[in-house]
Design a protein around this motif. Structure first.
Motif, short mmCIF file in Angstrom:
data_model
loop_
_atom_site.label_atom_id
_atom_site.label_comp_id
_atom_site.label_asym_id
_atom_site.label_seq_id
_atom_site.Cartn_x
_atom_site.Cartn_y
_atom_site.Cartn_z
N GLY A 45 3.90 -7.34 4.40
CA GLY A 45 3.46 -6.23 3.58
C GLY A 45 4.47 -5.10 3.55
O GLY A 45 5.47 -5.11 4.26
N THR A 46 4.18 -4.10 2.72
CA THR A 46 5.05 -2.95 2.54
C THR A 46 4.21 -1.69 2.38
O THR A 46 3.17 -1.71 1.70
N VAL A 47 4.68 -0.62 3.00
CA VAL A 47 4.06 0.69 2.81
C VAL A 47 5.07 1.59 2.11
O VAL A 47 6.17 1.80 2.62
N LYS A 48 4.72 2.12 0.95
CA LYS A 48 5.53 3.13 0.30
C LYS A 48 5.08 4.49 0.84
O LYS A 48 3.89 4.79 0.87
N ALA A 49 6.05 5.31 1.27
CA ALA A 49 5.68 6.55 1.94
C ALA A 49 6.65 7.67 1.61
O ALA A 49 7.85 7.45 1.42
N GLY A 77 14.49 5.43 4.03
CA GLY A 77 14.05 6.79 3.75
C GLY A 77 14.40 7.18 2.33
O GLY A 77 14.62 6.34 1.47
N GLY A 78 14.42 8.47 2.08
CA GLY A 78 14.78 8.96 0.75
C GLY A 78 13.60 9.02 -0.19
O GLY A 78 12.44 8.86 0.19
N ASP A 79 13.92 9.23 -1.48
CA ASP A 79 12.88 9.42 -2.49
C ASP A 79 12.03 8.17 -2.68
O ASP A 79 10.87 8.27 -3.09
N ARG A 80 12.59 7.03 -2.42
CA ARG A 80 11.83 5.77 -2.57
C ARG A 80 11.61 5.14 -1.20
O ARG A 80 11.90 3.98 -0.97
N GLY A 81 11.08 5.93 -0.30
CA GLY A 81 10.88 5.46 1.06
C GLY A 81 9.87 4.33 1.16
O GLY A 81 8.85 4.32 0.47
N PHE A 82 10.18 3.38 2.03
CA PHE A 82 9.23 2.29 2.27
C PHE A 82 9.43 1.78 3.69
O PHE A 82 10.47 1.97 4.33
N VAL A 83 8.40 1.11 4.18
CA VAL A 83 8.44 0.43 5.47
C VAL A 83 7.93 -0.98 5.23
O VAL A 83 6.84 -1.17 4.69
N THR A 92 0.85 -1.18 0.00
CA THR A 92 0.00 0.00 0.00
C THR A 92 0.89 1.23 0.00
O THR A 92 2.13 1.11 0.08
N SER A 93 0.30 2.39 -0.10
CA SER A 93 1.08 3.63 -0.09
C SER A 93 0.36 4.67 0.75
O SER A 93 -0.85 4.61 0.96
#
Length: 424
Positions: free
Chosen positions: A223-227, A212-218, A25-26
């Motif tokens: 699952g993964t969160v793009k943020a 972090g950065g321009d392609r941040g994700f957790v 998700t984002s």
């Protein structure tokens, strides 16, 4: 996964039962940790129009936010005079004002979102020893004369005895505009308000990696969160997620018991004005009456990474040292929790990267300061970093030896202060 067996969990108004994060998700902002910081940040960000994903390894308020003593008080553990030396008078005064704001914010959120959490008025800080009396008197005088704060009252020894029904304590300072509450119901109320504002909360979703950065994700295990922005709001449960800030905080354990409901007459005797109480020992005792007339007592010392096997008996002896008349009272609940302290006992706010923020280390003032911390993080992420920068400018030392030696160092230090509590 559920909450620990505590009085707070036994009396929750309603559980949320949020889903686990599955798939990708984002969001504009991904927040790690659904305690007061994360919940407050999520709510305030959503109200500003940001999309927010909030990830919690266990359940909302599962950590210290749902297990603490429930005290909501102004000030910090670092005196204002020391803050002046560290950051100058102007910033020190602003930080003092923010400590007042933090209590007001808790009350405002409870009122605005109609959170049922047994909110009551007043916190009494008492001198455990005669040698502590001059400090408390000076503290009240300083706040009234230098800071112009008139909602704190000096309480002499006779008044303390009348309020608490014992002669063990000396003088005290009564924070008249402070408060106390049911911490888990408060956390769940914040979570419901955040959901209503559009926040997506995911429980049982421990984070294993972030970038972090321009392609941040957790990333979690499922699952993964793009943020665009990431906020670390893990406090005592940060673990090894971010080594850059792990050495700034020390996770420590705290323990509380809850008695069976007490008769009204007994409640009036041991806490005439129904305030929350904390004493001046380094390893403090603190107590209050619950909404259903139970005495909630926090205290005891633990220098292990594990909780005592029998928490009720571990804590009960401290309660009986002050109120021996409660010897036959049944202890219905006993539980522990993990909070985080810093070396200077001030909250630690940091911008790890341009789009990665962290807030932690409330050192026992988390109900009010973490709620405000979440709001300040939301302001910083949205471009107003004035208050964030004031906290970030307070020097926060790393524990000697970092994460490797901080625990042995804490044990040595706590043993020293525990000895001072007993003998000096």
């Amino acid at each position: 996964m559920s909450y620990i067996d505590s009085y707070y969990f036994a009396t929750v108004n309603k559980q949320l039962n949020c889903p686990k994060l599955v798939g990708e998700t984002s969001a504009d902002v991904c927040i790690i940790g659904a305690g007061y910081t994360g919940l407050s940040a999520a709510l305030h960000l959503a109200e500003k129009g940001y999309s927010v994903a909030l990830l919690e390894a266990q359940k909302v308020g599962w950590g210290a936010s749902g297990r603490n003593g429930g005290q909501v008080a102004q000030d910090y553990n670092m005196p204002h005079q020391e803050l002046v030396k560290k950051v100058g008078r102007q910033i020190a005064d602003s930080l003092w004002d923010m400590s007042i704001e933090s209590v007001d914010l808790v009350k405002e959120l409870i009122s605005k979102h109609q959170i049922e959490c047994d909110l009551k008025a007043g916190v009494l800080h008492v001198a455990a020893k005669a040698s502590h009396c001059s400090h408390i008197k000076a503290s009240v005088d300083y706040k009234q004369s230098v800071l112009g704060y008139d909602k704190i009252q000096y309480i002499d020894e006779a008044q303390v005895a009348d309020m608490l029904g014992i002669n063990c304590y000396h003088n005290g300072e009564l924070w008249q505009d402070a408060a106390h509450l049911h911490p888990l119901n408060y956390a769940l109320g914040l979570a419901k308000a955040a959901q209503d504002a559009g926040v997506h909360i995911y429980e049982e979703s421990p984070v294993i990696e972030y970038q972090g950065g321009d392609r941040g994700f957790v990333k979690t295990d499922s699952g993964t969160v793009k943020a665009k922005y990431i906020l670390l709001a893990c406090n005592g449960y940060l673990g090894k997620l971010e080594p850059k800030i792990a050495g700034k905080v020390m996770p420590i354990n705290n323990f509380i018991i809850a008695t069976e409901p007490l008769p009204d007459e007994m409640c009036r005797k041991i806490n005439r004005d129904d305030v929350a109480v904390a004493d001046s020992k380094f390893v403090i005792n603190y107590f209050k009456l619950s909404g259903d007339n139970r005495l909630l007592w926090g205290g005891g010392e633990n220098y292990s990474t594990r909780f005592p096997r029998d928490i009720p008996n571990f804590v009960r002896k401290y309660m009986l040292a002050y109120y021996p008349e409660l010897a036959d009272v049944k202890i219905d609940y006993g539980w522990g929790g993990t909070l985080a302290i810093t070396l200077n006992r001030m909250p630690y706010f940091n911008r790890i990267e341009n789009n990665v923020y962290a807030a932690q280390g409330y050192s026992g003032h988390g109900v009010a300061l973490a709620t405000l911390g979440g709001k300040i993080m939301a302001q910083a992420i949205s471009g107003d970093a004035e208050k964030f920068d004031m906290f970030a400018n307070v020097p926060t030392p790393t524990f000697p030896g970092g994460t490797l030696l901080r625990f042995p160092g804490l044990v040595a230090g706590m043993l020293y202060y525990a000895m001072r509590d007993r003998f000096f």
